[in-house]
Scaffold this motif. Structure first.
Motif, PDB file in Angstrom:
ATOM      1  N   LYS A  69       0.793  -1.233   0.000  1.00 43.84           N
ATOM      2  CA  LYS A  69       0.000   0.000   0.000  1.00 43.84           C
ATOM      3  C   LYS A  69       0.825   1.283   0.000  1.00 43.84           C
ATOM      4  O   LYS A  69       0.282   2.363  -0.225  1.00 43.84           O
ATOM      5  N   GLY A  70       2.108   1.181   0.291  1.00 46.70           N
ATOM      6  CA  GLY A  70       2.927   2.378   0.421  1.00 46.70           C
ATOM      7  C   GLY A  70       3.031   3.178  -0.861  1.00 46.70           C
ATOM      8  O   GLY A  70       3.127   2.615  -1.950  1.00 46.70           O
ATOM      9  N   ARG A  71       3.025   4.489  -0.699  1.00 47.58           N
ATOM     10  CA  ARG A  71       3.154   5.369  -1.866  1.00 47.58           C
ATOM     11  C   ARG A  71       4.629   5.544  -2.229  1.00 47.58           C
ATOM     12  O   ARG A  71       5.482   5.624  -1.369  1.00 47.58           O
ATOM     13  N   ARG A  72       4.898   5.611  -3.507  1.00 42.02           N
ATOM     14  CA  ARG A  72       6.277   5.717  -4.003  1.00 42.02           C
ATOM     15  C   ARG A  72       6.973   6.936  -3.396  1.00 42.02           C
ATOM     16  O   ARG A  72       6.459   8.046  -3.431  1.00 42.02           O
ATOM     17  N   GLY A  73       8.152   6.689  -2.829  1.00 38.88           N
ATOM     18  CA  GLY A  73       8.961   7.777  -2.308  1.00 38.88           C
ATOM     19  C   GLY A  73       8.559   8.273  -0.927  1.00 38.88           C
ATOM     20  O   GLY A  73       9.200   9.169  -0.384  1.00 38.88           O
ATOM     21  N   GLU A  74       7.524   7.684  -0.339  1.00 41.60           N
ATOM     22  CA  GLU A  74       7.069   8.134   0.980  1.00 41.60           C
ATOM     23  C   GLU A  74       7.777   7.361   2.094  1.00 41.60           C
ATOM     24  O   GLU A  74       8.132   6.197   1.936  1.00 41.60           O
ATOM     25  N   CYS A  75       7.953   8.036   3.231  1.00 42.80           N
ATOM     26  CA  CYS A  75       8.586   7.427   4.392  1.00 42.80           C
ATOM     27  C   CYS A  75       7.535   7.126   5.453  1.00 42.80           C
ATOM     28  O   CYS A  75       6.613   7.923   5.662  1.00 42.80           O
ATOM     29  N   TYR A  76       7.672   5.992   6.112  1.00 42.27           N
ATOM     30  CA  TYR A  76       6.709   5.587   7.135  1.00 42.27           C
ATOM     31  C   TYR A  76       7.440   5.215   8.430  1.00 42.27           C
ATOM     32  O   TYR A  76       8.250   4.284   8.444  1.00 42.27           O
ATOM     33  N   ILE A  77       7.161   5.960   9.474  1.00 45.93           N
ATOM     34  CA  ILE A  77       7.718   5.654  10.787  1.00 45.93           C
ATOM     35  C   ILE A  77       6.876   4.565  11.433  1.00 45.93           C
ATOM     36  O   ILE A  77       5.648   4.664  11.476  1.00 45.93           O
ATOM     37  N   MET A  78       7.524   3.533  11.919  1.00 45.55           N
ATOM     38  CA  MET A  78       6.829   2.449  12.615  1.00 45.55           C
ATOM     39  C   MET A  78       7.399   2.359  14.020  1.00 45.55           C
ATOM     40  O   MET A  78       8.526   1.895  14.217  1.00 45.55           O
ATOM     41  N   SER A  79       6.629   2.837  14.988  1.00 47.99           N
ATOM     42  CA  SER A  79       7.130   2.954  16.351  1.00 47.99           C
ATOM     43  C   SER A  79       6.094   2.455  17.340  1.00 47.99           C
ATOM     44  O   SER A  79       5.013   2.004  16.966  1.00 47.99           O
ATOM     45  N   ASN A  80       6.416   2.576  18.611  1.00 47.01           N
ATOM     46  CA  ASN A  80       5.559   2.101  19.683  1.00 47.01           C
ATOM     47  C   ASN A  80       5.390   3.218  20.704  1.00 47.01           C
ATOM     48  O   ASN A  80       5.783   4.365  20.463  1.00 47.01           O
ATOM     49  N   ASP A 143       9.857  10.024  21.229  1.00 50.54           N
ATOM     50  CA  ASP A 143       8.418  10.051  20.966  1.00 50.54           C
ATOM     51  C   ASP A 143       8.187  10.190  19.460  1.00 50.54           C
ATOM     52  O   ASP A 143       7.936  11.279  18.946  1.00 50.54           O
ATOM     53  N   PHE A 144       8.288   9.078  18.754  1.00 57.64           N
ATOM     54  CA  PHE A 144       8.151   9.073  17.296  1.00 57.64           C
ATOM     55  C   PHE A 144       6.681   8.932  16.891  1.00 57.64           C
ATOM     56  O   PHE A 144       5.954   8.129  17.467  1.00 57.64           O
ATOM     57  N   ASP A 145       6.287   9.683  15.882  1.00 60.28           N
ATOM     58  CA  ASP A 145       4.890   9.713  15.453  1.00 60.28           C
ATOM     59  C   ASP A 145       4.665   8.754  14.284  1.00 60.28           C
ATOM     60  O   ASP A 145       5.177   8.966  13.178  1.00 60.28           O
ATOM     61  N   CYS A 146       3.884   7.697  14.519  1.00 59.71           N
ATOM     62  CA  CYS A 146       3.616   6.712  13.462  1.00 59.71           C
ATOM     63  C   CYS A 146       2.210   6.863  12.881  1.00 59.71           C
ATOM     64  O   CYS A 146       1.674   5.922  12.282  1.00 59.71           O
ATOM     65  N   THR A 147       1.611   8.037  13.051  1.00 55.79           N
ATOM     66  CA  THR A 147       0.249   8.275  12.568  1.00 55.79           C
ATOM     67  C   THR A 147       0.112   7.998  11.073  1.00 55.79           C
ATOM     68  O   THR A 147      -0.866   7.396  10.623  1.00 55.79           O
ATOM     69  N   LYS A 148       1.091   8.437  10.302  1.00 61.60           N
ATOM     70  CA  LYS A 148       1.042   8.259   8.849  1.00 61.60           C
ATOM     71  C   LYS A 148       0.973   6.779   8.476  1.00 61.60           C
ATOM     72  O   LYS A 148       0.172   6.376   7.617  1.00 61.60           O
ATOM     73  N   ALA A 149       1.799   5.957   9.151  1.00 61.44           N
ATOM     74  CA  ALA A 149       1.792   4.521   8.864  1.00 61.44           C
ATOM     75  C   ALA A 149       0.468   3.895   9.278  1.00 61.44           C
ATOM     76  O   ALA A 149      -0.041   2.979   8.612  1.00 61.44           O
ATOM     77  N   LYS A 150      -0.111   4.381  10.358  1.00 58.69           N
ATOM     78  CA  LYS A 150      -1.403   3.863  10.811  1.00 58.69           C
ATOM     79  C   LYS A 150      -2.498   4.189   9.807  1.00 58.69           C
ATOM     80  O   LYS A 150      -3.319   3.338   9.460  1.00 58.69           O
ATOM     81  N   GLU A 151      -2.522   5.435   9.359  1.00 58.46           N
ATOM     82  CA  GLU A 151      -3.604   5.891   8.479  1.00 58.46           C
ATOM     83  C   GLU A 151      -3.487   5.344   7.070  1.00 58.46           C
ATOM     84  O   GLU A 151      -4.487   4.990   6.442  1.00 58.46           O
ATOM     85  N   GLU A 152      -2.271   5.264   6.532  1.00 54.76           N
ATOM     86  CA  GLU A 152      -2.101   4.854   5.140  1.00 54.76           C
ATOM     87  C   GLU A 152      -1.868   3.349   4.969  1.00 54.76           C
ATOM     88  O   GLU A 152      -2.219   2.780   3.929  1.00 54.76           O
ATOM     89  N   LEU A 153      -1.273   2.716   5.974  1.00 56.43           N
ATOM     90  CA  LEU A 153      -0.907   1.303   5.834  1.00 56.43           C
ATOM     91  C   LEU A 153      -1.689   0.381   6.761  1.00 56.43           C
ATOM     92  O   LEU A 153      -1.628  -0.837   6.618  1.00 56.43           O
ATOM     93  N   GLY A 154      -2.399   0.969   7.724  1.00 56.03           N
ATOM     94  CA  GLY A 154      -3.097   0.151   8.709  1.00 56.03           C
ATOM     95  C   GLY A 154      -2.146  -0.426   9.750  1.00 56.03           C
ATOM     96  O   GLY A 154      -2.451  -1.431  10.403  1.00 56.03           O
ATOM     97  N   PHE A 155      -1.004   0.216   9.911  1.00 59.58           N
ATOM     98  CA  PHE A 155      -0.009  -0.264  10.874  1.00 59.58           C
ATOM     99  C   PHE A 155      -0.534  -0.164  12.299  1.00 59.58           C
ATOM    100  O   PHE A 155      -1.226   0.776  12.666  1.00 59.58           O
ATOM    101  N   HIS A 156      -0.208  -1.153  13.109  1.00 60.72           N
ATOM    102  CA  HIS A 156      -0.529  -1.104  14.536  1.00 60.72           C
ATOM    103  C   HIS A 156       0.562  -1.859  15.289  1.00 60.72           C
ATOM    104  O   HIS A 156       1.229  -2.734  14.728  1.00 60.72           O
ATOM    105  N   CYS A 157       0.766  -1.492  16.534  1.00 63.78           N
ATOM    106  CA  CYS A 157       1.804  -2.138  17.320  1.00 63.78           C
ATOM    107  C   CYS A 157       1.250  -2.547  18.677  1.00 63.78           C
ATOM    108  O   CYS A 157       0.582  -1.754  19.345  1.00 63.78           O
TER     109      CYS A 157
END
Length: 198
Positions: A69-80, A143-157
């Protein structure tokens, strides 16, 4: 990012994990080593600061989601969640069913300890247990913000406490509290990597 500019046909996104934790860590990273040493009674003191470690199982799912699902060239922080050193000790005690005492060293005293340990290491020839880098890592903004990964990729930790609990259970199952067990596990991990071309 440079590769994306150079190769227009390359469709890739970038994943930025925070620290990585969880069971099945045959390389015995920093979190796994800390858990093992604490449960084995070899760690009673820590440095004031914070952790942010994503469970490797959730990270793996996140990486797959980024591929799909990731968009080309976009960065996704995956944190807890951010966890303090005191929280870490409490979690390890609970996960292991212990009630061990622990001490958290203030940052100022930790820097003094670094200097003392550096002097001792000159005589022993062993690497010091603590460094300026360790203190920096614990006291930076974790305190890393993983909101983008949650919203665009459905990431959860999953909660960090669950990762600690499962790590304790895995270490006990592997009987890896002893140095011999750790050495054996590392050799097995290296052999698997060689056979699979990792």
């Amino acid at each position: 990012m440079d590769s994306l500019k150079k190769y227009q046909q390359l469709d890739a996104s970038i994943v930025h994990p925070s620290g990585i934790c969880g069971p099945y860590d045959y390389a015995f990273g920093s979190v796994t080593t800390m858990v093992r040493d604490f449960v084995n009674g070899k760690m009673k003191m820590g440095i004031a600061g914070t952790f942010n470690s994503v469970d490797v199982r959730d990270l793996a799912e996140g990486v797959i989601a980024a591929c799909e699902k990731g968009r080309r060239g976009e960065c996704y922080i995956m944190s807890n969640e951010v966890v303090t050193m005191k929280d870490m000790f409490r979690m390890m005690n609970k996960a292991a069913g212990l009630s061990g005492r622990y001490y958290v060293l203030p940052k100022g005293l930790a820097y003094i300890a670094v200097r003392i340990l550096a002097l001792i290491s000159r005589f022993t020839g062993k690497d010091p247990l603590l460094s300026d880098f360790n203190i920096y890592m614990l006291n930076r903004n974790n305190d890393f913000d993983c909101t983008k990964a949650k919203e665009e990729l459905g990431f959860h930790c999953r909660p960090f406490s669950e990762s600690i609990r499962d790590t304790v259970a895995w270490i006990r199952e592997e009987s890896s509290f002893t140095n011999e067990g750790i050495i054996r596990a590392k050799k097995d991990f290296a052999m698997v990597g060689m056979s699979e071309g990792i």
